[in-house]
Scaffold this motif. Sequence first.
Motif, PDB file in Angstrom:
ATOM      1  N   GLY A 128       1.589  -4.818  32.784  1.00 30.55           N
ATOM      2  CA  GLY A 128       2.306  -4.492  34.016  1.00 30.55           C
ATOM      3  C   GLY A 128       1.483  -3.867  35.125  1.00 30.55           C
ATOM      4  O   GLY A 128       2.010  -3.606  36.200  1.00 30.55           O
ATOM      5  N   GLN A 129       0.191  -3.601  34.883  1.00 34.52           N
ATOM      6  CA  GLN A 129      -0.670  -3.049  35.939  1.00 34.52           C
ATOM      7  C   GLN A 129      -1.562  -4.160  36.461  1.00 34.52           C
ATOM      8  O   GLN A 129      -2.294  -4.784  35.689  1.00 34.52           O
ATOM      9  CB  GLN A 129      -1.509  -1.883  35.412  1.00 34.52           C
ATOM     10  N   THR A 130      -1.501  -4.380  37.769  1.00 32.77           N
ATOM     11  CA  THR A 130      -2.277  -5.460  38.363  1.00 32.77           C
ATOM     12  C   THR A 130      -2.705  -5.094  39.774  1.00 32.77           C
ATOM     13  O   THR A 130      -1.947  -4.451  40.499  1.00 32.77           O
ATOM     14  CB  THR A 130      -1.471  -6.785  38.346  1.00 32.77           C
ATOM     15  N   TRP A 131      -3.945  -5.462  40.120  1.00 31.77           N
ATOM     16  CA  TRP A 131      -4.423  -5.228  41.476  1.00 31.77           C
ATOM     17  C   TRP A 131      -5.507  -6.234  41.830  1.00 31.77           C
ATOM     18  O   TRP A 131      -6.262  -6.682  40.985  1.00 31.77           O
ATOM     19  CB  TRP A 131      -4.934  -3.804  41.695  1.00 31.77           C
ATOM     20  N   TRP A 132      -5.532  -6.577  43.131  1.00 30.30           N
ATOM     21  CA  TRP A 132      -6.622  -7.384  43.655  1.00 30.30           C
ATOM     22  C   TRP A 132      -7.850  -6.509  43.716  1.00 30.30           C
ATOM     23  O   TRP A 132      -7.787  -5.384  44.206  1.00 30.30           O
ATOM     24  CB  TRP A 132      -6.274  -7.963  45.028  1.00 30.30           C
ATOM     25  N   SER A 133      -8.944  -7.024  43.226  1.00 27.42           N
ATOM     26  CA  SER A 133     -10.170  -6.241  43.061  1.00 27.42           C
ATOM     27  C   SER A 133     -11.328  -6.908  43.774  1.00 27.42           C
ATOM     28  O   SER A 133     -11.706  -8.032  43.433  1.00 27.42           O
ATOM     29  CB  SER A 133     -10.493  -6.132  41.568  1.00 27.42           C
ATOM     30  N   ALA A 134     -11.884  -6.231  44.765  1.00 32.29           N
ATOM     31  CA  ALA A 134     -13.041  -6.739  45.494  1.00 32.29           C
ATOM     32  C   ALA A 134     -14.288  -6.049  44.939  1.00 32.29           C
ATOM     33  O   ALA A 134     -14.331  -4.820  44.830  1.00 32.29           O
ATOM     34  CB  ALA A 134     -12.899  -6.469  46.988  1.00 32.29           C
ATOM     35  N   VAL A 135     -15.285  -6.847  44.573  1.00 32.00           N
ATOM     36  CA  VAL A 135     -16.498  -6.332  43.945  1.00 32.00           C
ATOM     37  C   VAL A 135     -17.651  -6.381  44.955  1.00 32.00           C
ATOM     38  O   VAL A 135     -17.865  -7.394  45.629  1.00 32.00           O
ATOM     39  CB  VAL A 135     -16.846  -7.129  42.674  1.00 32.00           C
ATOM     40  N   TYR A 136     -18.377  -5.264  45.015  1.00 31.56           N
ATOM     41  CA  TYR A 136     -19.477  -5.081  45.960  1.00 31.56           C
ATOM     42  C   TYR A 136     -20.698  -4.562  45.221  1.00 31.56           C
ATOM     43  O   TYR A 136     -20.597  -4.042  44.117  1.00 31.56           O
ATOM     44  CB  TYR A 136     -19.101  -4.016  47.006  1.00 31.56           C
ATOM     45  N   GLU A 137     -21.851  -4.647  45.909  1.00 32.05           N
ATOM     46  CA  GLU A 137     -23.080  -4.007  45.445  1.00 32.05           C
ATOM     47  C   GLU A 137     -23.691  -3.236  46.610  1.00 32.05           C
ATOM     48  O   GLU A 137     -23.556  -3.643  47.767  1.00 32.05           O
ATOM     49  CB  GLU A 137     -24.100  -5.045  44.976  1.00 32.05           C
ATOM     50  N   VAL A 138     -24.361  -2.122  46.268  1.00 30.98           N
ATOM     51  CA  VAL A 138     -25.072  -1.350  47.288  1.00 30.98           C
ATOM     52  C   VAL A 138     -26.254  -0.646  46.635  1.00 30.98           C
ATOM     53  O   VAL A 138     -26.211  -0.317  45.444  1.00 30.98           O
ATOM     54  CB  VAL A 138     -24.134  -0.333  47.991  1.00 30.98           C
ATOM     55  N   ARG A 139     -27.297  -0.442  47.408  1.00 29.57           N
ATOM     56  CA  ARG A 139     -28.449   0.350  46.957  1.00 29.57           C
ATOM     57  C   ARG A 139     -28.322   1.729  47.602  1.00 29.57           C
ATOM     58  O   ARG A 139     -28.135   1.834  48.812  1.00 29.57           O
ATOM     59  CB  ARG A 139     -29.766  -0.303  47.364  1.00 29.57           C
ATOM     60  N   CYS A 140     -28.415   2.755  46.783  1.00 27.55           N
ATOM     61  CA  CYS A 140     -28.326   4.137  47.270  1.00 27.55           C
ATOM     62  C   CYS A 140     -29.648   4.832  46.982  1.00 27.55           C
ATOM     63  O   CYS A 140     -29.952   5.140  45.830  1.00 27.55           O
ATOM     64  CB  CYS A 140     -27.177   4.886  46.598  1.00 27.55           C
ATOM     65  N   GLU A 141     -30.406   5.077  48.037  1.00 23.10           N
ATOM     66  CA  GLU A 141     -31.684   5.765  47.878  1.00 23.10           C
ATOM     67  C   GLU A 141     -31.562   7.230  48.292  1.00 23.10           C
ATOM     68  O   GLU A 141     -32.554   7.945  48.363  1.00 23.10           O
ATOM     69  CB  GLU A 141     -32.764   5.018  48.652  1.00 23.10           C
ATOM     70  N   LEU A 142     -30.324   7.663  48.543  1.00 17.99           N
ATOM     71  CA  LEU A 142     -30.045   9.053  48.910  1.00 17.99           C
ATOM     72  C   LEU A 142     -29.799   9.870  47.648  1.00 17.99           C
ATOM     73  O   LEU A 142     -29.322   9.330  46.641  1.00 17.99           O
ATOM     74  CB  LEU A 142     -28.790   9.110  49.800  1.00 17.99           C
ATOM     75  N   PRO A 143     -30.082  11.177  47.679  1.00 18.70           N
ATOM     76  CA  PRO A 143     -29.724  12.003  46.514  1.00 18.70           C
ATOM     77  C   PRO A 143     -28.195  12.095  46.406  1.00 18.70           C
ATOM     78  O   PRO A 143     -27.524  12.371  47.401  1.00 18.70           O
ATOM     79  CB  PRO A 143     -30.344  13.365  46.831  1.00 18.70           C
ATOM     80  N   VAL A 144     -27.674  11.817  45.226  1.00 19.39           N
ATOM     81  CA  VAL A 144     -26.218  11.832  45.044  1.00 19.39           C
ATOM     82  C   VAL A 144     -25.736  13.213  44.619  1.00 19.39           C
ATOM     83  O   VAL A 144     -26.445  13.960  43.951  1.00 19.39           O
ATOM     84  CB  VAL A 144     -25.749  10.758  44.032  1.00 19.39           C
ATOM     85  N   VAL A 167     -11.284  -1.528  45.201  1.00 20.03           N
ATOM     86  CA  VAL A 167     -12.682  -1.931  45.388  1.00 20.03           C
ATOM     87  C   VAL A 167     -13.524  -1.378  44.241  1.00 20.03           C
ATOM     88  O   VAL A 167     -13.254  -0.304  43.711  1.00 20.03           O
ATOM     89  CB  VAL A 167     -13.257  -1.446  46.745  1.00 20.03           C
ATOM     90  N   PHE A 168     -14.541  -2.152  43.871  1.00 12.44           N
ATOM     91  CA  PHE A 168     -15.486  -1.797  42.825  1.00 12.44           C
ATOM     92  C   PHE A 168     -16.871  -1.954  43.433  1.00 12.44           C
ATOM     93  O   PHE A 168     -17.229  -3.063  43.849  1.00 12.44           O
ATOM     94  CB  PHE A 168     -15.354  -2.735  41.623  1.00 12.44           C
ATOM     95  N   VAL A 169     -17.648  -0.883  43.480  1.00 14.51           N
ATOM     96  CA  VAL A 169     -18.972  -0.932  44.095  1.00 14.51           C
ATOM     97  C   VAL A 169     -20.011  -0.566  43.041  1.00 14.51           C
ATOM     98  O   VAL A 169     -20.074   0.578  42.587  1.00 14.51           O
ATOM     99  CB  VAL A 169     -19.073   0.043  45.292  1.00 14.51           C
ATOM    100  N   GLN A 170     -20.810  -1.564  42.641  1.00 12.54           N
ATOM    101  CA  GLN A 170     -21.913  -1.267  41.732  1.00 12.54           C
ATOM    102  C   GLN A 170     -23.045  -0.696  42.583  1.00 12.54           C
ATOM    103  O   GLN A 170     -23.487  -1.309  43.544  1.00 12.54           O
ATOM    104  CB  GLN A 170     -22.395  -2.491  40.969  1.00 12.54           C
ATOM    105  N   THR A 171     -23.486   0.498  42.213  1.00 10.20           N
ATOM    106  CA  THR A 171     -24.487   1.218  42.991  1.00 10.20           C
ATOM    107  C   THR A 171     -25.772   1.334  42.187  1.00 10.20           C
ATOM    108  O   THR A 171     -25.758   1.778  41.041  1.00 10.20           O
ATOM    109  CB  THR A 171     -23.963   2.629  43.333  1.00 10.20           C
ATOM    110  N   ARG A 172     -26.865   0.926  42.809  1.00  5.25           N
ATOM    111  CA  ARG A 172     -28.178   1.014  42.168  1.00  5.25           C
ATOM    112  C   ARG A 172     -29.066   1.946  42.982  1.00  5.25           C
ATOM    113  O   ARG A 172     -28.954   2.025  44.194  1.00  5.25           O
ATOM    114  CB  ARG A 172     -28.829  -0.357  42.064  1.00  5.25           C
ATOM    115  N   ASP A 173     -29.959   2.634  42.265  1.00  3.76           N
ATOM    116  CA  ASP A 173     -30.923   3.499  42.950  1.00  3.76           C
ATOM    117  C   ASP A 173     -32.159   2.685  43.327  1.00  3.76           C
ATOM    118  O   ASP A 173     -32.198   1.464  43.126  1.00  3.76           O
ATOM    119  CB  ASP A 173     -31.259   4.737  42.103  1.00  3.76           C
ATOM    120  N   ALA A 174     -33.173   3.348  43.864  1.00  7.53           N
ATOM    121  CA  ALA A 174     -34.388   2.661  44.328  1.00  7.53           C
ATOM    122  C   ALA A 174     -35.108   1.936  43.193  1.00  7.53           C
ATOM    123  O   ALA A 174     -35.806   0.946  43.423  1.00  7.53           O
ATOM    124  CB  ALA A 174     -35.328   3.661  44.998  1.00  7.53           C
TER     125      ALA A 174
END
Length: 173
Positions: A110-126, A36-43
């Motif tokens: 020789g390296q291969t994987w199924w990749s699911a791409v997501y987005e999320v907003r993170c307004e919490l302190p990381v 999984v790949f999750v692009q995370t954006r702040d506020a």
Amino acid sequence: MSPADEILDIVDEHDQVIGQSPRGEAYARGLRHRAVFVQTRDAQGRVFVHRRTPTKLVFPSLYDMFVGGVVGAGESYDEAALREAEEELGVTGLPQPGFLFKFLYDDGAGQTWWSAVYEVRCELPVSPQVEEVDWHAFLEEGEIVRRLNEWEWVPDGLAAYERLKEYHSKTAG
């Protein structure tokens, strides 16, 4: 348990489970698995970018504009997206990342994987995991574009980034 011992579902070219294997063996033998790949954006809409630690099993010390990782055996893409995002960002209570699309990543060596791409907003302190993240910042899109040729990026993340740009250009029109 070390990351190399984590059990993964092994999948075929149609993303159907055909077996299981420890992660280290899956990488060593080039067995197709899920990630999984999750692009995370702040506020402010800036993207979370980080440099991986030198101890990472895959792509150590490279930059990435996604949080994420492998999908564990029996785990759904959605479950893995939330788990990986919360782990890597060091937060709890993150909203469920929104699924966008899936693609088959293949590095041609020789390296291969199924990749699911997501987005999320993170307004919490990381507070990113020190075992996973050496450096991090929320960067404007223009800054990422400027750094594409300056920093060494994880190749699967770059593939996801290119597809994400295409996805947004098609859905914007």
